[in-house]
Enzyme design. Structure first.
Site, PDB file in Angstrom:
ATOM      1  N   LYS A 182       0.869  -1.172   0.000  1.00 26.49           N
ATOM      2  CA  LYS A 182       0.000   0.000   0.000  1.00 26.49           C
ATOM      3  C   LYS A 182       0.911   1.229   0.000  1.00 26.49           C
ATOM      4  O   LYS A 182       1.459   1.609   1.021  1.00 26.49           O
ATOM      5  CB  LYS A 182      -0.897   0.024   1.239  1.00 26.49           C
ATOM      6  CG  LYS A 182      -2.004   1.057   1.101  1.00 26.49           C
ATOM      7  CD  LYS A 182      -2.280   1.866   2.348  1.00 26.49           C
ATOM      8  CE  LYS A 182      -1.285   2.905   2.702  1.00 26.49           C
ATOM      9  NZ  LYS A 182      -1.231   4.080   1.806  1.00 26.49           N
ATOM     10  N   GLU A 258      10.472   0.806  10.001  1.00 27.73           N
ATOM     11  CA  GLU A 258      11.468   1.828   9.636  1.00 27.73           C
ATOM     12  C   GLU A 258      10.812   3.179   9.887  1.00 27.73           C
ATOM     13  O   GLU A 258       9.998   3.643   9.093  1.00 27.73           O
ATOM     14  CB  GLU A 258      11.860   1.679   8.166  1.00 27.73           C
ATOM     15  CG  GLU A 258      12.533   0.359   7.834  1.00 27.73           C
ATOM     16  CD  GLU A 258      13.966   0.270   8.327  1.00 27.73           C
ATOM     17  OE1 GLU A 258      14.522   1.301   8.758  1.00 27.73           O
ATOM     18  OE2 GLU A 258      14.526  -0.834   8.300  1.00 27.73           O
ATOM     19  N   CYS A 292      14.450  10.366   6.172  1.00 33.71           N
ATOM     20  CA  CYS A 292      14.455   9.972   7.587  1.00 33.71           C
ATOM     21  C   CYS A 292      15.843  10.076   8.207  1.00 33.71           C
ATOM     22  O   CYS A 292      15.969  10.219   9.411  1.00 33.71           O
ATOM     23  CB  CYS A 292      13.939   8.549   7.717  1.00 33.71           C
ATOM     24  SG  CYS A 292      14.807   7.424   6.616  1.00 33.71           S
ATOM     25  N   GLU A 389      11.257  16.069  13.882  1.00 32.56           N
ATOM     26  CA  GLU A 389      11.838  15.732  12.590  1.00 32.56           C
ATOM     27  C   GLU A 389      11.476  16.865  11.620  1.00 32.56           C
ATOM     28  O   GLU A 389      10.305  17.039  11.275  1.00 32.56           O
ATOM     29  CB  GLU A 389      11.236  14.399  12.134  1.00 32.56           C
ATOM     30  CG  GLU A 389      11.973  13.769  11.015  1.00 32.56           C
ATOM     31  CD  GLU A 389      11.428  12.384  10.694  1.00 32.56           C
ATOM     32  OE1 GLU A 389      10.252  12.094  11.001  1.00 32.56           O
ATOM     33  OE2 GLU A 389      12.179  11.594  10.109  1.00 32.56           O
TER      34      GLU A 389
END
Ligand code: NAP
Length: 486
Positions: A182, A258, A292, A389
């Site tokens: 997905k 992850e 990331c 982040e």
């Protein structure tokens, strides 16, 4: 130049389930936008729960035969996929840029990176081995047999529309698992194109299913609640990762997670500053900062702070911002308006707390989701951007005076994905490499992603590894037989 959408025919902008390309039950679709213009570039099928479960039917039906397919044959199909991706690199890269916004040069890099997972795991497919040995107490033998875990569900993010799927699908197929992917709703086209390439390469129906949806929550929940699913691999935010881990617990699924990062990049006074600058530019600006493992906090030792900051700011200010498909563009559009607003708010918060903006810091007018490369100094420890982040082209620089102090600051985060250190002193390099609480450390290097190396985080950045030999182990269970030879 031709329209990048020409590579994906309308009949392939639909769900890939079993041997069919089909509409969602009920016929719903959703729009995909070019983030640089805000214009709709395609409509794709919007799957519901019934479609997700149909994909699981297909993956389950194909499982036994795929698991029994000779490893060499599986390997050759992965090699064919690698070759097809490399052969069509330019087309794939333009599609990635169109739906995600990154500059074409970066998209070409992603195709090379993503394709490499197929080559790497084509080589791993034929090296899955068990053991046979005498039990330490003697008397019987121990035989171990690796087996594919079963049908896998993959949920991937928008920032690397090809590579984040490739590094799950390639090891899964190598191990003998079937898959349902997905992709992120904002970037579903590249994954559909990959499914098409794999169909052309001869991968059997049901082995690679792709379900595009704007209803991720309900579709993924239904897949995880079904006992036929045996593995979840997720790449995305820590927040959604936690939610999916809870859901995966009900059926005690194997999981690979992850998740998000908050990388510290440390420049020591003894570093080769040219190397440190190149490394910092890559670690901060690769993928427009939407990575990331992007350098989220740049710590510079006091004696070189002034020189590093001046040279880094000059390089950030010289980058050109524009549509990723245009020549000479270094910084493309961010994924959406929310990403731009988030940067605006983080910069305003830091400035309110005493930080100074040296370059950038103001969003441009006009269409598209752009934000300029931005450098801030005097960023206080309580600034939100040091704890969040950033996921964009914004770089806070903080000075430090002792290794212990900067190590403690670098590790003061729930995340533990990547870190970077620049120094010519081997002892310092090793102390940081061992002391940073992260799954990966770049030493005098800003680029650490490599399909032959184990990618993954510790703490709340995730569970498990992708790439390298470890990557295929995530898709294998081990059965052991105790054998008496009376
Ligand atoms: P996200 O919001 O967590 O979304 C990731 C995927 O999860 C998308 O496919 C999304 O679908 C889906 N999703 C969202 N809510 C869900 C739910 N309730 N149930 C099931 N699926 C759900 O993350 P993102 O914004 O796309 O990606 C950025 C994040 O990914 C960053 O935190 C980044 O650090 C992380 N990341 C980590 C790695 C790594 O290797 N550690 C690599 C790349 C990115 P929709 O698109 O429909 O929302």
């Amino acid at each position: 130049m031709s329209d990048p959408m020409n590579v994906l025919a309308p009949e392939h902008r639909r769900l890939r389930i079993g041997d069919a390309w089909r509409d969602a039950a009920g016929g719903a679709t959703f729009a995909v936008e070019d983030p640089a213009t805000g214009k709709t570039i395609a409509e794709v099928a919007d799957a519901g729960v019934a479609d997700g479960l149909a994909a699981l039917d297909a993956a389950s039906a194909a499982m036994a035969e795929w698991a029994a397919t000779p490893p060499r044959q599986r390997s050759e199909l992965l090699t064919a996929t690698y070759r097809a991706l490399i052969g069509r690199s330019e087309e794939v890269a333009r599609l990635i840029t169109l739906e995600m916004g990154k500059p074409l040069a970066e998209a070409r890099g992603e195709v090379a990176y993503g394709a490499e997972f197929f080559r790497w795991f084509a080589e791993e497919a034929v090296r899955v081995e068990g053991r046979y040995n005498t039990a330490p107490a003697g008397g019987y033998r121990i035989l171990t047999v690796p087996k594919p875990v079963g049908p896998c569900v993959f949920v991937t993010p928008w920032n690397f529309p090809l590579a984040m799927g490739a590094r799950k699908i390639a090891p899964a197929l190598a191990a003998g698992c079937t898959t349902i992917t997905k992709p992120a709703a904002q970037t579903p086209l590249t994954m559909l194109f990959l499914a098409r390439i794999m169909e052309e390469a001869g991968v059997p129906p049901g082995v690679v299913n792709v379900v595009t949806t704007e209803r991720a929550g309900e579709v993924v929940s239904a897949l995880l609640a079904d006992r036929r699913t045996r593995k979840l691999s997720f790449t995305g935010s820590t927040e959604v990762g936690r939610l999916l881990l809870r859901q995966a617990a009900d059926n005690v699924l194997r999981t690979s997670m992850e998740l998000g990062g908050n990388a510290a990049l440390i420049v020591c006074a003894d570093a080769d500053l040219d190397v440190a600058l190149d490394g910092a530019m890559v670690a901060k600006m690769r993928n427009i900062g939407e990575s990331c493992i992007a350098a989220n906090r740049i710590y510079v030792e006091e004696p070189v702070r002034e020189e590093f900051t001046a040279r880094f700011t000059e390089r950030m200010g010289a980058l050109s911002v524009g549509h990723g498909l245009d020549d000479g563009v270094d910084v493309g559009a961010l994924i959406d308006e929310a990403a731009v607003t988030k940067l605006d708010e983080l910069v305003a918060d830091a400035v309110d707390r005493g930080a100074r903006v040296l370059v950038g810091g103001e969003r441009p007018d006009g269409p598209g989701h752009f934000y300029p490369p931005t450098v801030l100094v005097d960023v206080p420890e309580d600034a939100r951007m040091l704890r969040t982040e950033i996921f964009g082209p914004v770089a806070p620089i903080i000075s430090f005076t002792s290794d212990d102090e900067v190590m403690a600051q670098a590790n003061d985060t729930e995340h533990g994905l990547a870190g970077y250190v620049f120094t010519r002193d081997l002892r310092r390099a090793l102390r940081f490499a061992e002391g940073l609480e992260t799954g990966m450390v770049g030493v005098n290097r800003g680029l650490i992603s490599d399909p032959s190396a184990p990618f993954g985080g510790v703490n709340q950045s995730g569970i498990g590894k992708e790439g390298s030999h470890e990557g295929i182990l995530e898709y294998l269970d081990v059965t052991y037989a105790a054998i008496d030879l009376p």
